[in-house]
Design a protein around this motif. Structure first.
Motif, PDB file in Angstrom:
ATOM      1  N   LEU A   1      26.022  37.876 -23.330  1.00 17.74           N
ATOM      2  CA  LEU A   1      26.692  36.723 -23.922  1.00 17.74           C
ATOM      3  C   LEU A   1      28.124  36.612 -23.406  1.00 17.74           C
ATOM      4  N   HIS A   2      28.839  37.736 -23.334  1.00 19.91           N
ATOM      5  CA  HIS A   2      30.204  37.732 -22.808  1.00 19.91           C
ATOM      6  C   HIS A   2      30.221  37.314 -21.341  1.00 19.91           C
ATOM      7  N   ILE A   3      29.257  37.834 -20.586  1.00 17.46           N
ATOM      8  CA  ILE A   3      29.163  37.492 -19.166  1.00 17.46           C
ATOM      9  C   ILE A   3      28.891  36.002 -18.994  1.00 17.46           C
ATOM     10  N   ALA A   4      27.954  35.478 -19.780  1.00 17.68           N
ATOM     11  CA  ALA A   4      27.628  34.055 -19.692  1.00 17.68           C
ATOM     12  C   ALA A   4      28.824  33.191 -20.078  1.00 17.68           C
ATOM     13  N   ARG A   5      29.620  33.649 -21.049  1.00 16.68           N
ATOM     14  CA  ARG A   5      30.805  32.892 -21.462  1.00 16.68           C
ATOM     15  C   ARG A   5      31.803  32.780 -20.316  1.00 16.68           C
ATOM     16  N   VAL A   6      32.039  33.896 -19.618  1.00 20.72           N
ATOM     17  CA  VAL A   6      32.972  33.880 -18.485  1.00 20.72           C
ATOM     18  C   VAL A   6      32.432  32.990 -17.367  1.00 20.72           C
ATOM     19  N   LEU A   7      31.135  33.082 -17.107  1.00 17.09           N
ATOM     20  CA  LEU A   7      30.531  32.236 -16.075  1.00 17.09           C
ATOM     21  C   LEU A   7      30.763  30.759 -16.378  1.00 17.09           C
ATOM     22  N   TYR A   8      30.486  30.366 -17.607  1.00 17.61           N
ATOM     23  CA  TYR A   8      30.622  28.955 -17.971  1.00 17.61           C
ATOM     24  C   TYR A   8      32.081  28.514 -17.963  1.00 17.61           C
ATOM     25  N   GLN A   9      32.943  29.359 -18.501  1.00 16.09           N
ATOM     26  CA  GLN A   9      34.370  29.029 -18.560  1.00 16.09           C
ATOM     27  C   GLN A   9      34.946  28.853 -17.162  1.00 16.09           C
ATOM     28  N   ARG A  10      34.636  29.767 -16.253  1.00 10.80           N
ATOM     29  CA  ARG A  10      35.162  29.677 -14.892  1.00 10.80           C
ATOM     30  C   ARG A  10      34.555  28.503 -14.123  1.00 10.80           C
ATOM     31  N   LEU A  11      33.316  28.182 -14.414  1.00 10.05           N
ATOM     32  CA  LEU A  11      32.702  27.019 -13.771  1.00 10.05           C
ATOM     33  C   LEU A  11      33.430  25.746 -14.191  1.00 10.05           C
ATOM     34  N   ARG A  12      33.772  25.661 -15.462  1.00 11.51           N
ATOM     35  CA  ARG A  12      34.496  24.479 -15.960  1.00 11.51           C
ATOM     36  C   ARG A  12      35.907  24.384 -15.379  1.00 11.51           C
ATOM     37  N   GLU A  13      36.492  25.514 -15.035  1.00  9.89           N
ATOM     38  CA  GLU A  13      37.870  25.531 -14.534  1.00  9.89           C
ATOM     39  C   GLU A  13      37.987  25.206 -13.056  1.00  9.89           C
ATOM     40  N   ILE A  14      36.869  25.149 -12.346  1.00 11.39           N
ATOM     41  CA  ILE A  14      36.924  24.966 -10.895  1.00 11.39           C
ATOM     42  C   ILE A  14      37.701  23.714 -10.524  1.00 11.39           C
ATOM     43  N   LYS A  15      37.447  22.608 -11.220  1.00 13.40           N
ATOM     44  CA  LYS A  15      38.113  21.351 -10.882  1.00 13.40           C
ATOM     45  C   LYS A  15      39.587  21.327 -11.268  1.00 13.40           C
ATOM     46  N   ASP A  16      39.960  22.116 -12.247  1.00  7.07           N
ATOM     47  CA  ASP A  16      41.320  22.030 -12.794  1.00  7.07           C
ATOM     48  C   ASP A  16      42.230  23.133 -12.277  1.00  7.07           C
ATOM     49  N   SER A  17      41.817  23.821 -11.241  1.00  7.62           N
ATOM     50  CA  SER A  17      42.600  24.960 -10.781  1.00  7.62           C
ATOM     51  C   SER A  17      43.299  24.634  -9.473  1.00  7.62           C
ATOM     52  N   ASP A  18      43.308  25.621  -8.564  1.00  6.90           N
ATOM     53  CA  ASP A  18      44.055  25.455  -7.324  1.00  6.90           C
ATOM     54  C   ASP A  18      43.548  24.324  -6.451  1.00  6.90           C
ATOM     55  N   SER A  19      42.254  24.006  -6.539  1.00  5.58           N
ATOM     56  CA  SER A  19      41.717  22.936  -5.703  1.00  5.58           C
ATOM     57  C   SER A  19      42.342  21.588  -6.040  1.00  5.58           C
ATOM     58  N   ASP A  20      42.595  21.349  -7.316  1.00  9.65           N
ATOM     59  CA  ASP A  20      43.211  20.088  -7.723  1.00  9.65           C
ATOM     60  C   ASP A  20      44.670  20.024  -7.271  1.00  9.65           C
ATOM     61  N   VAL A  21      45.384  21.138  -7.379  1.00 12.92           N
ATOM     62  CA  VAL A  21      46.780  21.192  -6.928  1.00 12.92           C
ATOM     63  C   VAL A  21      46.852  20.955  -5.424  1.00 12.92           C
ATOM     64  N   ALA A  22      45.978  21.620  -4.674  1.00 13.31           N
ATOM     65  CA  ALA A  22      45.979  21.464  -3.219  1.00 13.31           C
ATOM     66  C   ALA A  22      45.666  20.027  -2.815  1.00 13.31           C
ATOM     67  N   LEU A  23      44.652  19.449  -3.436  1.00 13.98           N
ATOM     68  CA  LEU A  23      44.258  18.078  -3.095  1.00 13.98           C
ATOM     69  C   LEU A  23      45.406  17.107  -3.354  1.00 13.98           C
ATOM     70  N   ARG A  24      46.122  17.314  -4.443  1.00 13.22           N
ATOM     71  CA  ARG A  24      47.221  16.398  -4.775  1.00 13.22           C
ATOM     72  C   ARG A  24      48.346  16.472  -3.737  1.00 13.22           C
ATOM     73  N   HIS A  25      48.657  17.676  -3.277  1.00 11.53           N
ATOM     74  CA  HIS A  25      49.736  17.800  -2.294  1.00 11.53           C
ATOM     75  C   HIS A  25      49.302  17.298  -0.913  1.00 11.53           C
ATOM     76  N   VAL A  26      48.039  17.442  -0.597  1.00 10.17           N
ATOM     77  CA  VAL A  26      47.544  16.832   0.646  1.00 10.17           C
ATOM     78  C   VAL A  26      47.685  15.315   0.553  1.00 10.17           C
ATOM     79  N   TRP A  27      47.285  14.756  -0.591  1.00 14.00           N
ATOM     80  CA  TRP A  27      47.362  13.303  -0.780  1.00 14.00           C
ATOM     81  C   TRP A  27      48.816  12.814  -0.687  1.00 14.00           C
TER      82      TRP A  27
END
Length: 284
Positions: A194-220
């Protein structure tokens, strides 16, 4: 005060044992007519070059986190970091060869000033076993990102480069998974499924809101004149939808489920629902 980040020179490569070398990439053979006007690929390649080039700061955080596990710390410093930096250098060279009007260093410096402030030890899971689960999610994301980039690329040099990086990311995933299992086996009262699944889901949800979004904005913000028509909201939505709609979704789910260690029959039963959930999370 944030220390300035020194990026590898395009004329040099970070020293380390690697499966391939940046000098093997045929930059002189790039088919410019097939790539120069590909706005979506410009954003995918340039933003990836930022994230990979800034990976040394994240490595330092992880090395401190695993100071009590010298084998992990050594691998992070001697293998993972040099390979990630080579990815950044190789992608940077590609961007500068295809879109020379893009001010890569200036844009990267702006990205790193923001990214560096976000990249803290507090972002890591306190439980080191669960942080390895989180690393598996990140490597799943990067593996499938470059898989998608490779498949989207009509330009052969980019397809080759994306495939080489993808191969490295697969190996990184395997290492994090292997060491997760090793730590888990050494802790009879370790994290539950259950703890493992929680981390998996939480990190999956964070993919869009992490470094990729910051990088994309500065490229733009520093984008070439030819790509000035679309707003950042339009580019962001288009980029994420492009990637999520072309993901090898079966591979994503199987990689994400490995740390949970479910019976294969149960995995197969859950796969269709999990594929729908992953697409919804990644394209929201």
């Amino acid at each position: 005060m944030q220390a300035p980040h020194t990026t590898p020179s395009p004329a040099s490569s970070p020293p380390s044992p690697r499966r391939w070398h940046v000098d093997e990439i045929d930059y002189a053979g790039i088919d410019l007519a097939r790539i120069q006007d590909q706005e979506d690929l410009f954003y995918l390649v340039a933003s990836a070059s930022f994230i990979e080039t800034g990976s040394d700061m994240y490595t330092r955080n992880l090395v401190r986190h695993y100071a009590d596990y010298p084998e992990v710390a050594h691998w992070l410093q001697q293998h993972w970091e040099p390979e990630e930096l080579q990815h950044g250098l190789a992608l940077r060279r590609y961007v500068e060869a295809v879109w020379p009007e893009f001010p890569w260093q200036e844009a990267f410096d702006a990205f790193f000033a923001e990214y560096g402030a976000l990249c803290t030890d507090e972002e890591l899971e306190r439980d080191r076993t669960l942080e390895l689960v989180a690393r598996c999610v990140v490597e799943t994301g990067t593996t499938t990102y470059y898989h998608t980039m490779r498949d989207l690329a009509a330009e052969p040099v980019l397809a080759d480069l994306a495939n080489r990086i993808r191969g490295d990311e697969v190996q990184h995933y395997k290492y994090f998974l292997q060491y997760f299992r090793k730590l888990q086996a050494s802790q009879p009262a370790g994290p539950s499924r259950l703890h493992i699944a929680r981390v998996l889901y939480q990190r999956l949800r964070e993919i869009k809101d992490s470094d990729s979004d910051v990088a994309l904005r500065h490229v733009w913000q520093h984008r070439p004149e030819r790509f000035r028509q679309a707003s950042f909201a339009q580019i962001s939505q288009r980029s994420y939808r492009l990637v999520s709609s072309n993901l090898p979704i079966t591979q994503v789910i199987r990689m994400l489920l490995k740390p949970v260690d479910l019976p294969r029959s149960l995995e197969k039963l859950l796969e269709p629902a999990l594929q729908r959930l992953a697409r919804r999370v990644l394209s929201a």
